[in-house]
Motif scaffolding. Structure first.
Motif, PDB file in Angstrom:
ATOM      1  N   ILE A 128       2.307 -13.440  21.909  1.00 29.67           N
ATOM      2  CA  ILE A 128       2.868 -12.253  22.563  1.00 29.67           C
ATOM      3  C   ILE A 128       3.233 -11.237  21.485  1.00 29.67           C
ATOM      4  O   ILE A 128       4.110 -11.497  20.649  1.00 29.67           O
ATOM      5  CB  ILE A 128       4.105 -12.621  23.398  1.00 29.67           C
ATOM      6  N   GLU A 129       2.541 -10.114  21.484  1.00 31.56           N
ATOM      7  CA  GLU A 129       2.753  -9.067  20.489  1.00 31.56           C
ATOM      8  C   GLU A 129       2.518  -7.709  21.130  1.00 31.56           C
ATOM      9  O   GLU A 129       2.076  -7.613  22.278  1.00 31.56           O
ATOM     10  CB  GLU A 129       1.782  -9.236  19.302  1.00 31.56           C
ATOM     11  N   GLY A 130       2.781  -6.663  20.379  1.00 29.55           N
ATOM     12  CA  GLY A 130       2.433  -5.325  20.808  1.00 29.55           C
ATOM     13  C   GLY A 130       0.941  -5.073  20.633  1.00 29.55           C
ATOM     14  O   GLY A 130       0.246  -5.814  19.924  1.00 29.55           O
ATOM     15  N   THR A 131       0.444  -4.018  21.266  1.00 27.61           N
ATOM     16  CA  THR A 131      -0.993  -3.738  21.222  1.00 27.61           C
ATOM     17  C   THR A 131      -1.512  -3.574  19.805  1.00 27.61           C
ATOM     18  O   THR A 131      -2.585  -4.088  19.462  1.00 27.61           O
ATOM     19  CB  THR A 131      -1.297  -2.468  22.035  1.00 27.61           C
ATOM     20  N   ARG A 132      -0.785  -2.864  18.967  1.00 25.26           N
ATOM     21  CA  ARG A 132      -1.257  -2.618  17.602  1.00 25.26           C
ATOM     22  C   ARG A 132      -1.478  -3.922  16.855  1.00 25.26           C
ATOM     23  O   ARG A 132      -2.508  -4.111  16.193  1.00 25.26           O
ATOM     24  CB  ARG A 132      -0.247  -1.743  16.854  1.00 25.26           C
ATOM     25  N   ASP A 133      -0.539  -4.875  16.975  1.00 27.37           N
ATOM     26  CA  ASP A 133      -0.676  -6.162  16.291  1.00 27.37           C
ATOM     27  C   ASP A 133      -1.773  -7.015  16.920  1.00 27.37           C
ATOM     28  O   ASP A 133      -2.452  -7.774  16.226  1.00 27.37           O
ATOM     29  CB  ASP A 133       0.655  -6.916  16.323  1.00 27.37           C
ATOM     30  N   LEU A 134      -1.948  -6.909  18.248  1.00 34.39           N
ATOM     31  CA  LEU A 134      -3.006  -7.671  18.904  1.00 34.39           C
ATOM     32  C   LEU A 134      -4.376  -7.191  18.444  1.00 34.39           C
ATOM     33  O   LEU A 134      -5.266  -8.008  18.166  1.00 34.39           O
ATOM     34  CB  LEU A 134      -2.884  -7.538  20.422  1.00 34.39           C
ATOM     35  N   VAL A 135      -4.564  -5.880  18.382  1.00 31.07           N
ATOM     36  CA  VAL A 135      -5.848  -5.340  17.927  1.00 31.07           C
ATOM     37  C   VAL A 135      -6.118  -5.771  16.486  1.00 31.07           C
ATOM     38  O   VAL A 135      -7.239  -6.185  16.144  1.00 31.07           O
ATOM     39  CB  VAL A 135      -5.862  -3.804  18.060  1.00 31.07           C
ATOM     40  N   ALA A 136      -5.096  -5.705  15.638  1.00 25.32           N
ATOM     41  CA  ALA A 136      -5.273  -6.141  14.246  1.00 25.32           C
ATOM     42  C   ALA A 136      -5.609  -7.632  14.183  1.00 25.32           C
ATOM     43  O   ALA A 136      -6.446  -8.055  13.377  1.00 25.32           O
ATOM     44  CB  ALA A 136      -4.005  -5.853  13.446  1.00 25.32           C
ATOM     45  N   GLY A 137      -4.991  -8.426  15.069  1.00 22.28           N
ATOM     46  CA  GLY A 137      -5.236  -9.862  15.073  1.00 22.28           C
ATOM     47  C   GLY A 137      -6.657 -10.215  15.459  1.00 22.28           C
ATOM     48  O   GLY A 137      -7.287 -11.084  14.839  1.00 22.28           O
ATOM     49  N   ILE A 138      -7.200  -9.540  16.476  1.00 27.21           N
ATOM     50  CA  ILE A 138      -8.573  -9.856  16.895  1.00 27.21           C
ATOM     51  C   ILE A 138      -9.571  -9.321  15.867  1.00 27.21           C
ATOM     52  O   ILE A 138     -10.626  -9.936  15.640  1.00 27.21           O
ATOM     53  CB  ILE A 138      -8.860  -9.315  18.311  1.00 27.21           C
ATOM     54  N   GLN A 139      -9.246  -8.232  15.204  1.00 26.42           N
ATOM     55  CA  GLN A 139     -10.131  -7.707  14.167  1.00 26.42           C
ATOM     56  C   GLN A 139     -10.167  -8.624  12.955  1.00 26.42           C
ATOM     57  O   GLN A 139     -11.207  -8.721  12.275  1.00 26.42           O
ATOM     58  CB  GLN A 139      -9.692  -6.297  13.761  1.00 26.42           C
ATOM     59  N   ARG A 140      -9.062  -9.320  12.678  1.00 25.92           N
ATOM     60  CA  ARG A 140      -9.038 -10.285  11.570  1.00 25.92           C
ATOM     61  C   ARG A 140      -9.617 -11.636  11.965  1.00 25.92           C
ATOM     62  O   ARG A 140      -9.706 -12.540  11.133  1.00 25.92           O
ATOM     63  CB  ARG A 140      -7.601 -10.476  11.086  1.00 25.92           C
ATOM     64  N   GLY A 141      -9.984 -11.805  13.234  1.00 22.83           N
ATOM     65  CA  GLY A 141     -10.523 -13.076  13.687  1.00 22.83           C
ATOM     66  C   GLY A 141      -9.466 -14.107  14.022  1.00 22.83           C
ATOM     67  O   GLY A 141      -9.788 -15.283  14.213  1.00 22.83           O
ATOM     68  N   GLU A 142      -8.206 -13.678  14.147  1.00 18.43           N
ATOM     69  CA  GLU A 142      -7.119 -14.606  14.443  1.00 18.43           C
ATOM     70  C   GLU A 142      -6.926 -14.806  15.939  1.00 18.43           C
ATOM     71  O   GLU A 142      -6.256 -15.746  16.364  1.00 18.43           O
ATOM     72  CB  GLU A 142      -5.818 -14.092  13.820  1.00 18.43           C
ATOM     73  N   LEU A 143      -7.476 -13.914  16.764  1.00 17.09           N
ATOM     74  CA  LEU A 143      -7.392 -13.999  18.215  1.00 17.09           C
ATOM     75  C   LEU A 143      -8.796 -13.862  18.797  1.00 17.09           C
ATOM     76  O   LEU A 143      -9.658 -13.192  18.234  1.00 17.09           O
ATOM     77  CB  LEU A 143      -6.479 -12.904  18.774  1.00 17.09           C
ATOM     78  N   ASP A 144      -9.011 -14.502  19.937  1.00 17.78           N
ATOM     79  CA  ASP A 144     -10.318 -14.461  20.599  1.00 17.78           C
ATOM     80  C   ASP A 144     -10.359 -13.455  21.746  1.00 17.78           C
ATOM     81  O   ASP A 144     -11.400 -12.865  22.026  1.00 17.78           O
ATOM     82  CB  ASP A 144     -10.669 -15.841  21.159  1.00 17.78           C
ATOM     83  N   LEU A 145      -9.227 -13.279  22.410  1.00 15.86           N
ATOM     84  CA  LEU A 145      -9.145 -12.432  23.603  1.00 15.86           C
ATOM     85  C   LEU A 145      -7.761 -11.809  23.647  1.00 15.86           C
ATOM     86  O   LEU A 145      -6.764 -12.511  23.448  1.00 15.86           O
ATOM     87  CB  LEU A 145      -9.385 -13.270  24.860  1.00 15.86           C
ATOM     88  N   ILE A 146      -7.688 -10.501  23.878  1.00 17.89           N
ATOM     89  CA  ILE A 146      -6.391  -9.831  23.918  1.00 17.89           C
ATOM     90  C   ILE A 146      -6.280  -8.964  25.156  1.00 17.89           C
ATOM     91  O   ILE A 146      -7.271  -8.478  25.686  1.00 17.89           O
ATOM     92  CB  ILE A 146      -6.133  -8.976  22.657  1.00 17.89           C
ATOM     93  N   PHE A 147      -5.027  -8.766  25.607  1.00 20.49           N
ATOM     94  CA  PHE A 147      -4.711  -7.880  26.719  1.00 20.49           C
ATOM     95  C   PHE A 147      -3.663  -6.891  26.238  1.00 20.49           C
ATOM     96  O   PHE A 147      -2.510  -7.263  25.989  1.00 20.49           O
ATOM     97  CB  PHE A 147      -4.167  -8.672  27.908  1.00 20.49           C
ATOM     98  N   GLY A 148      -4.055  -5.637  26.073  1.00 23.86           N
ATOM     99  CA  GLY A 148      -3.144  -4.607  25.601  1.00 23.86           C
ATOM    100  C   GLY A 148      -3.403  -3.302  26.328  1.00 23.86           C
ATOM    101  O   GLY A 148      -4.049  -3.272  27.371  1.00 23.86           O
TER     102      GLY A 148
END
Length: 312
Positions: A128-148
């Motif tokens: 559970i994070e803010g949109t900015r951190d979620l986008v950064a996470g998926i761009q780094r390959g740390e997340l597979d799917l995000i909802f922001g």
């Protein structure tokens, strides 16, 4: 609107039945819905897939190719579902999902339960994070799917809007005049609670006032929606909040929906998933999220949440 699994399944059924009415009956829907799904596919590929004339139903050459491909894709998805349910090599697959507070507090529990029912061997890791951190996470390959509220941009990602949430100005009842209709100038004179400057949610609030400087002197910020709600309840200021996230507080009288002259734009909830890794699994999970969001919108208070309309 991106092509959906149901659009492909509808086309395969339509090609088999060679009749819109019979296809609608088989899929328990309406003929206009069948036509709409066909239109989505034809717009996606930029060509006609079916020749429709008097007493004639014929696939075009492009339609024949699409039918073969769609059937293969649907067969693969069927095999994948069976694999995930019955403990094949995908049984230990982990999907790393990130979501903003507004999603976690609304349709996320139904989504997780739906995944448990449809893919019981799938493991979900939730962040559970803010949109900015979620986008950064998926761009780094740390997340597979995000909802922001914003997508991740790039060839490695697929994004689509799941739903929209109505946004309203709200405050503790004791801090506002209930019958007053607040204009932008009146709001700008009030203490405000918002997300930190530079975050995507803040970017929705600042243009409302046309001048970010009005936010500088009377602003309390937090990167947590639930913390913001508690601050507003505590009388620290007014805030633009999703109606669905404060439904209980409004019902219990802890918060009051403010009357305003300028409505706040709705907030989109955007799904983004990786296409380079585990695409088949992630596509299924994303489609389950779409269905969960749609179910939530159908049961939410009128005009507080809605799914995107397909193109006509």
């Amino acid at each position: 609107m991106p092509m959906r699994i149901i659009d492909m399944a509808t086309f395969v059924s339509l090609a088999r039945n060679r009749h819109f009415g019979r296809t609608a009956q088989e899929l328990n829907t309406t003929q206009p819905a069948i036509s709409s799904r066909l239109t989505i596919l034809e717009r996606e590929y930029g060509c006609r897939l079916i020749e429709r004339g008097d007493r004639e139903f014929r696939l075009t050459a492009e339609g024949e190719r699409a039918l073969s491909t769609f059937q293969d894709v649907l067969d693969q998805l069927t095999d994948l579902r069976s694999e995930l349910k019955n403990g094949g090599e995908g049984a230990s697959h982990i999907v790393r999902i990130g979501a903003i507070d507004s999603v976690v507090g609304t349709w996320m529990p139904d989504f997780i339960e739906a995944l448990r029912q449809s893919m019981p061997k799938l493991r979900v890791e939730l962040t559970i994070e803010g949109t900015r951190d979620l986008v950064a996470g998926i761009q780094r390959g740390e997340l597979d799917l995000i909802f922001g509220i914003e997508p991740a941009i790039g060839d490695a990602f697929r994004s689509f809007i799941l739903c929209y949430f109505e946004m309203v100005w709200a405050a503790a009842p004791a801090t506002i005049e209930r019958e007053l209709v607040y204009g932008v100038d009146e709001l700008s004179q009030m203490p405000l609670v918002t997300f930190p400057k530079g975050t995507p949610p803040y970017a929705y609030v600042a243009p409302y006032f046309q001048d970010e400087r009005v936010l500088a002197s009377k602003l309390t910020s937090s990167n947590s929606l639930f913390a913001m709600i508690n601050l507003v309840i505590g009388g620290f200021g007014a805030a633009a909040l999703p109606t669905v996230a404060i439904a209980r507080e409004l019902r219990d009288g802890l918060l009051e929906r403010m009357k305003v002259t300028k409505p706040f734009p709705p907030m989109p909830i955007v799904a983004t998933y990786q296409t380079a890794v585990g695409q088949n699994v992630l596509r299924l999970v994303a489609e389950e999220a779409r269905r969960s969001a749609e179910r939530f919108c159908e049961t939410a208070a009128p005009d507080s949440a809605w799914a995107p309309m397909p193109p006509r």
